[in-house]
Design a protein around this motif. Structure first.
Motif, PDB file in Angstrom:
ATOM      1  N   ASP A 135      -0.196  -5.174  -6.577  1.00 32.67           N
ATOM      2  CA  ASP A 135       0.383  -6.348  -7.556  1.00 32.67           C
ATOM      3  C   ASP A 135       1.490  -7.046  -6.943  1.00 32.67           C
ATOM      4  O   ASP A 135       2.066  -7.893  -7.352  1.00 32.67           O
ATOM      5  N   GLU A 136       1.648  -7.042  -5.638  1.00 30.85           N
ATOM      6  CA  GLU A 136       2.421  -7.869  -4.665  1.00 30.85           C
ATOM      7  C   GLU A 136       2.001  -8.186  -3.344  1.00 30.85           C
ATOM      8  O   GLU A 136       1.731  -7.368  -2.699  1.00 30.85           O
ATOM      9  N   VAL A 137       2.173  -9.497  -3.032  1.00 26.61           N
ATOM     10  CA  VAL A 137       1.814  -9.901  -1.854  1.00 26.61           C
ATOM     11  C   VAL A 137       2.778 -10.917  -1.453  1.00 26.61           C
ATOM     12  O   VAL A 137       3.414 -11.796  -2.039  1.00 26.61           O
ATOM     13  N   LYS A 138       2.880 -10.876   0.017  1.00 31.57           N
ATOM     14  CA  LYS A 138       4.009 -11.968   0.613  1.00 31.57           C
ATOM     15  C   LYS A 138       3.365 -12.872   1.242  1.00 31.57           C
ATOM     16  O   LYS A 138       2.428 -12.667   2.138  1.00 31.57           O
ATOM     17  N   GLY A 149       2.336 -12.638  -7.133  1.00 31.54           N
ATOM     18  CA  GLY A 149       1.548 -11.763  -8.166  1.00 31.54           C
ATOM     19  C   GLY A 149      -0.087 -11.628  -7.620  1.00 31.54           C
ATOM     20  O   GLY A 149      -0.378 -12.559  -6.880  1.00 31.54           O
ATOM     21  N   ARG A 150      -0.653 -10.603  -8.101  1.00 34.81           N
ATOM     22  CA  ARG A 150      -2.025 -10.646  -7.737  1.00 34.81           C
ATOM     23  C   ARG A 150      -2.943 -11.725  -8.166  1.00 34.81           C
ATOM     24  O   ARG A 150      -3.625 -12.040  -7.272  1.00 34.81           O
ATOM     25  N   THR A 206       7.173 -13.953  -2.517  1.00 37.54           N
ATOM     26  CA  THR A 206       6.425 -12.896  -3.103  1.00 37.54           C
ATOM     27  C   THR A 206       5.469 -13.618  -4.416  1.00 37.54           C
ATOM     28  O   THR A 206       5.960 -14.532  -5.036  1.00 37.54           O
ATOM     29  N   ARG A 256       1.397  -6.071   0.070  1.00 38.44           N
ATOM     30  CA  ARG A 256       2.232  -4.863   0.140  1.00 38.44           C
ATOM     31  C   ARG A 256       1.857  -3.878  -0.690  1.00 38.44           C
ATOM     32  O   ARG A 256       2.031  -2.776  -0.710  1.00 38.44           O
ATOM     33  N   SER A 257       1.375  -4.242  -2.034  1.00 37.62           N
ATOM     34  CA  SER A 257       0.922  -3.317  -3.154  1.00 37.62           C
ATOM     35  C   SER A 257      -0.326  -4.210  -3.630  1.00 37.62           C
ATOM     36  O   SER A 257      -0.600  -5.070  -3.593  1.00 37.62           O
TER      37      SER A 257
END
Length: 233
Positions: free
Chosen positions: A204-207, A220-221, A218, A201-202
């Motif tokens: 520093d954010e992965v689903k 973290g990186r 969620t 998603r960004s």
């Protein structure tokens, strides 16, 4: 015995680590290295189970050492630099200690090293998960992921609402088989066999989507990086 190699270019730092290790009767210091090249040679000849490893020394760093070995020992980083912590856990470091190291902090890191280096227990056929007002019996493979919540763990089970269990995540790490379970970060344990997708998603954010669970988790990186690496092998 827990065979340990100390790798640090500062004599005073190596002396401090020897002093901190002295109370641990099951720890054997098999050697000391003051450069990456020397550490590489000693790992090959002495086969330590664990390295207490500085990050920056003599023009190289501890990550160079790990990258150069096909099957490196487990590592606890001991460093004066706080900024490498994310990178350290991406290479599956057991812990990340900042100098000067206090005795309780090293003791806790060694306890975790002992648990991770111990022969894996045979996975139970059925686990009992006890939450307030609820008891669930399930096979280990039905557990999708476990998230740390202080002294509790949020256990995600296939096709079930999450359970809050009064057990820390370290307990489940010792009970569940590896593979397929992976400690992707300090606060997340994932069943790799149940991973459906990782959606960035960004930065520093992965689903994380798991088979048997509608809502994603969620990550973290750093945790996402470790999980991607495990799934690629």
């Amino acid at each position: 015995m827990l065979r340990v190699l100390i790798a640090d270019d500062e004599p005073l730092a190596r002396r401090a680590l020897r002093r901190l290790l002295a109370p641990h009767e099951d720890v054997e210091i098999v050697g000391e290295a003051e450069s990456v090249a020397q550490a590489m040679e000693l790992v090959g000849s002495l086969r330590p189970a664990l390295i207490l490893l500085d990050i920056e020394f003599n023009g190289a760093d501890g990550f160079d050492l790990l990258a150069a070995m096909a099957d490196p020992p487990r590592v606890i980083f001991v460093t004066a630099y706080a900024e490498y912590a994310v990178d350290a856990f991406a290479v599956e470091a057991i812990d990340y200690l900042l100098k000067p190291v206090a005795q309780p902090r090293l003791d806790a890191a060694l306890d975790r090293a002992r648990r991770l280096l111990a022969p894996p227990p045979e996975a139970p056929a059925t686990l009992e998960l006890r939450a307030p007002g609820r008891l669930l019996r399930c096979a280990p493979g039905d557990i999708l992921a476990i998230e740390a919540e202080g002294d509790f763990s949020r256990v995600h089970v296939a096709d079930q609402p999450p359970l809050m269990i009064l057990r820390n995540i370290g307990h489940f790490e010792t009970v569940l088989p590896c593979p397929p379970f992976l400690r992707a970060g300090r606060s997340i344990l994932v069943n790799c066999a149940r991973v459906r997708s990782l959606d960035m998603r960004s930065r520093d954010e992965v689903k994380l989507t798991l088979v048997g669970k509608a809502e994603p988790i969620t990550l973290g990186r750093a945790a996402a990086g470790r999980l991607k690496q495990a799934l690629a092998t």
